[in-house]
Design a protein around this motif. Structure first.
Motif, mmCIF file in Angstrom:
data_model
loop_
_atom_site.group_PDB
_atom_site.id
_atom_site.type_symbol
_atom_site.label_atom_id
_atom_site.label_comp_id
_atom_site.label_asym_id
_atom_site.label_seq_id
_atom_site.Cartn_x
_atom_site.Cartn_y
_atom_site.Cartn_z
ATOM 1 N N ILE A 71 0.803 -1.231 0.000
ATOM 2 C CA ILE A 71 0.000 0.000 0.000
ATOM 3 C C ILE A 71 0.833 1.276 0.000
ATOM 4 O O ILE A 71 0.298 2.364 -0.224
ATOM 5 N N MET A 72 2.139 1.176 0.242
ATOM 6 C CA MET A 72 2.947 2.382 0.356
ATOM 7 C C MET A 72 2.934 3.249 -0.912
ATOM 8 O O MET A 72 2.921 4.483 -0.817
ATOM 9 N N PRO A 73 2.926 2.664 -2.123
ATOM 10 C CA PRO A 73 2.821 3.537 -3.304
ATOM 11 C C PRO A 73 1.572 4.411 -3.279
ATOM 12 O O PRO A 73 1.625 5.587 -3.675
ATOM 13 N N LYS A 116 1.344 8.708 -3.086
ATOM 14 C CA LYS A 116 0.568 9.522 -4.017
ATOM 15 C C LYS A 116 -0.250 10.578 -3.277
ATOM 16 O O LYS A 116 -0.461 11.688 -3.779
ATOM 17 N N GLU A 117 -0.711 10.241 -2.072
ATOM 18 C CA GLU A 117 -1.563 11.177 -1.333
ATOM 19 C C GLU A 117 -0.763 12.161 -0.491
ATOM 20 O O GLU A 117 -1.052 13.364 -0.491
ATOM 21 N N ILE A 118 0.231 11.668 0.248
ATOM 22 C CA ILE A 118 0.935 12.545 1.205
ATOM 23 C C ILE A 118 2.270 13.054 0.679
ATOM 24 O O ILE A 118 2.927 13.875 1.316
ATOM 25 N N GLY A 119 2.720 12.549 -0.483
ATOM 26 C CA GLY A 119 3.986 13.003 -1.043
ATOM 27 C C GLY A 119 5.176 12.334 -0.362
ATOM 28 O O GLY A 119 5.046 11.360 0.370
ATOM 29 N N GLY A 120 6.350 12.886 -0.621
ATOM 30 C CA GLY A 120 7.561 12.361 -0.004
ATOM 31 C C GLY A 120 8.198 11.221 -0.759
ATOM 32 O O GLY A 120 8.825 10.346 -0.153
ATOM 33 N N THR A 176 10.952 4.435 4.290
ATOM 34 C CA THR A 176 9.875 3.792 5.040
ATOM 35 C C THR A 176 10.227 2.342 5.349
ATOM 36 O O THR A 176 9.783 1.788 6.369
ATOM 37 N N THR A 177 11.018 1.725 4.483
ATOM 38 C CA THR A 177 11.493 0.364 4.738
ATOM 39 C C THR A 177 12.789 0.370 5.540
ATOM 40 O O THR A 177 12.961 -0.418 6.472
ATOM 41 N N THR A 178 13.712 1.280 5.190
ATOM 42 C CA THR A 178 15.018 1.320 5.859
ATOM 43 C C THR A 178 14.858 1.561 7.357
ATOM 44 O O THR A 178 15.437 0.844 8.185
ATOM 45 N N LEU A 179 14.094 2.580 7.738
ATOM 46 C CA LEU A 179 13.910 2.878 9.161
ATOM 47 C C LEU A 179 13.132 1.773 9.866
ATOM 48 O O LEU A 179 13.387 1.477 11.039
ATOM 49 N N PHE A 180 12.182 1.168 9.155
ATOM 50 C CA PHE A 180 11.443 0.047 9.730
ATOM 51 C C PHE A 180 12.398 -1.106 10.068
ATOM 52 O O PHE A 180 12.319 -1.701 11.151
ATOM 53 N N ALA A 192 -5.416 -1.226 -1.596
ATOM 54 C CA ALA A 192 -4.769 -0.312 -2.537
ATOM 55 C C ALA A 192 -5.663 -0.031 -3.735
ATOM 56 O O ALA A 192 -5.724 1.106 -4.233
ATOM 57 N N GLN A 193 -6.363 -1.061 -4.222
ATOM 58 C CA GLN A 193 -7.253 -0.870 -5.367
ATOM 59 C C GLN A 193 -8.388 0.101 -5.050
ATOM 60 O O GLN A 193 -8.890 0.789 -5.934
ATOM 61 N N GLN A 194 -8.786 0.145 -3.789
ATOM 62 C CA GLN A 194 -9.856 1.056 -3.366
ATOM 63 C C GLN A 194 -9.302 2.391 -2.879
ATOM 64 O O GLN A 194 -10.056 3.229 -2.370
ATOM 65 N N ASN A 195 -7.970 2.571 -3.034
ATOM 66 C CA ASN A 195 -7.296 3.781 -2.561
ATOM 67 C C ASN A 195 -7.579 4.016 -1.074
ATOM 68 O O ASN A 195 -7.829 5.147 -0.629
ATOM 69 N N ALA A 196 -7.574 2.929 -0.322
ATOM 70 C CA ALA A 196 -7.905 2.990 1.106
ATOM 71 C C ALA A 196 -6.716 2.537 1.939
ATOM 72 O O ALA A 196 -6.845 1.693 2.820
#
Length: 468
Positions: free
Chosen positions: A40-42, A46-50, A57-61, A165-169
């Motif tokens: 879902i990260m892609p 798209k919504e919050i940018g960055g 998001t993976t490295t720090l995790f 992700a398909q529902q953009n949720a």
């Protein structure tokens, strides 16, 4: 009761069954989050940018997960099984809530870090609490059950994440984990023992080693993100240098990350940890399998993803089966790397070929993927049991957390190494079918050397360790 006749019924009935659900549940929660987040990260970006911080998001995790695993012995000693699980789940839940509500990438990174810390605790606690609540003759089956949860999450997580992700949720996807985490925390609170008879020493926190460990993960992760091969190699070299500094610090400090002699190949623990790390390294080419199946064998993204999951299926099946054969531990430790080697050979032969999806090529590719996962799952319970059996009584906590620390670091190091090999082989330049075929061949050939080394190390492990 002996290890030969201790069965699944003994593990899954009565109080042992409740403990099994709690331990397996924590690992499942951590693993589901990993695979859902990747999917879902892609949509979140798209919504919050960055986008520039997408990889972080993976490295720090991962860094936070490794730190959690490394600090598990301290948490378990001070808080007991019940308190440790509640604290770990609270951290995970807080991180998940932050991710759900994140208005920007910077807030998302904070949430992902907390998720990783709590998840790292949950994963390592499963191993640590196993030795506290189960008799030794059930360790193998418990570890097999814990290991199998990752395989199940590999199948369920991407599907669940894909639906959201398909529902953009994507926020709902993160939020759906919160009630599950709360229920799990309640289960842990009411079922796990408040205290334990753990005889592990209350060792100080190894701040210096944790700093070097975090630096190693940052070096290899940052290097893997660069398009410049020099920087990629520099990242790997920097990570290896950091490992060397950890080894020096471990030999001179009273605060240790791993039990005594864990960096020495003349000691049982050193050999076992090295073998665990090598097995984890050997499976890291899997991250490119879906891409290669799409570009070389005309598979849709969905089918490529599920065919790529055959490695996880193999691990899951073998984890359940191997726990029944713990009286044959020596054979499993040898057979596991041999099967991994066979699987990578099959992939080296058939994956680089181009097809339109004929099963004459896809079938041996699937067999190769299954063999790699099956081999690791076959050896895993025996290796983890040997860690417990050969660690000093006062360092059992360090030994349990050390397994997860070594495993997670090997995954991070191996993924970056696989990326370097793939790019060097032409995945992006010249790219296309030619680059994908070259990358597939060299990935499987070079990583195929690792299980061959594992066979040599496995022979030494059998000579140095007690028979399971």
């Amino acid at each position: 009761m002996t290890s030969q006749n201790a069965g699944w019924k003994d593990l899954l009935s009565g109080k042992n069954g409740i403990y099994s659900v709690a331990l397996a549940g924590g690992v499942t929660l951590h693993a589901l989050n990993m695979y859902i987040a990747i999917t879902i990260m892609p949509s979140a970006v798209k919504e919050i940018g960055g986008l520039a911080f997408y990889a972080w998001t993976t490295t720090l995790f991962v860094i936070a997960s490794i730190l959690g695993a490394a600090l598990t012995a301290k948490l378990l000693k001070n808080s007991g099984p019940r308190g440790a699980y509640v604290i770990a789940t609270a951290l995970f839940t807080a991180g998940t809530l932050i991710c759900t509500l994140a208005p920007s990438m910077m807030v998302m990174l904070i949430g992902r870090s907390l998720q990783g810390l709590g998840g790292g605790f949950l994963y390592a606690l499963a191993y640590g609490v196993t030795r506290l609540v189960f008799p030794e003759n059930l360790w193998g089956r418990s570890i097999g059950l814990i290991s199998a949860m990752f395989g199940i999450a590999t199948l369920v997580g991407p599907a669940v994440g894909g639906l959201f992700a398909q529902q953009n949720a994507w926020r709902t996807a993160f939020g759906s984990l919160i009630p599950i985490a709360v229920l799990f925390a309640l289960l842990a609170f009411f079922t796990l023992p408040k205290k334990s008879d753990d005889k592990s020493a209350d060792s100080p926190i190894p701040y210096l080693q944790l700093l070097f460990l975090s630096g190693a993960v940052l070096a290899v992760s940052t290097g893997s993100l660069s398009e410049n091969m020099t920087w990629k190699i520099a990242g790997l070299v920097g990570a290896l240098a950091m490992i060397g500094l950890i080894a020096i610090a471990e030999s001179t400090s009273s605060a240790r990350l791993l039990p005594k002699n864990s960096f020495s190949l003349s000691s049982p623990l050193g050999v076992i940890y090295f073998l665990i790390a090598l097995l984890m390294l050997s499976m890291q080419p899997e991250i490119f399998v879906p891409y290669l199946l799409q570009n070389l064998h005309a598979q849709s993204p969905l089918w490529a993803g599920y065919l790529g999951a055959f490695m996880a299926i193999g691990w899951t099946v073998a984890s359940f089966l191997s726990s029944k054969w713990q009286d044959k531990g020596d054979r499993l430790v040898l057979l596991g790397p041999a099967l991994v080697l066979g699987g990578l050979v099959l992939l080296a032969v058939f994956l680089p070929q181009q097809s339109t999806g004929q099963w004459t090529l896809l079938a041996p590719i699937c067999v190769g993927l299954i063999l790699v996962g099956f081999g690791i799952g076959l050896a895993w319970p025996s290796l983890v049991s040997r860690v417990f059996q050969n660690a000093p009584t006062d360092e059992q906590g360090l030994a349990a957390g050390g397994m997860t620390t070594v495993q997670l670091f090997a995954i991070a190091f191996g993924a970056a190494s696989a990326g370097m090999v793939a790019n060097f082989a032409g995945l992006s330049n010249p790219g296309g079918v030619t680059g994908a075929a070259s990358a597939a061949f060299w990935l499987m050939c070079l990583f195929g050397v690792i299980p061959a080394i594992c066979l040599i190390i496995a022979l030494r492990a059998i000579r140095l360790t007690a028979k399971v």
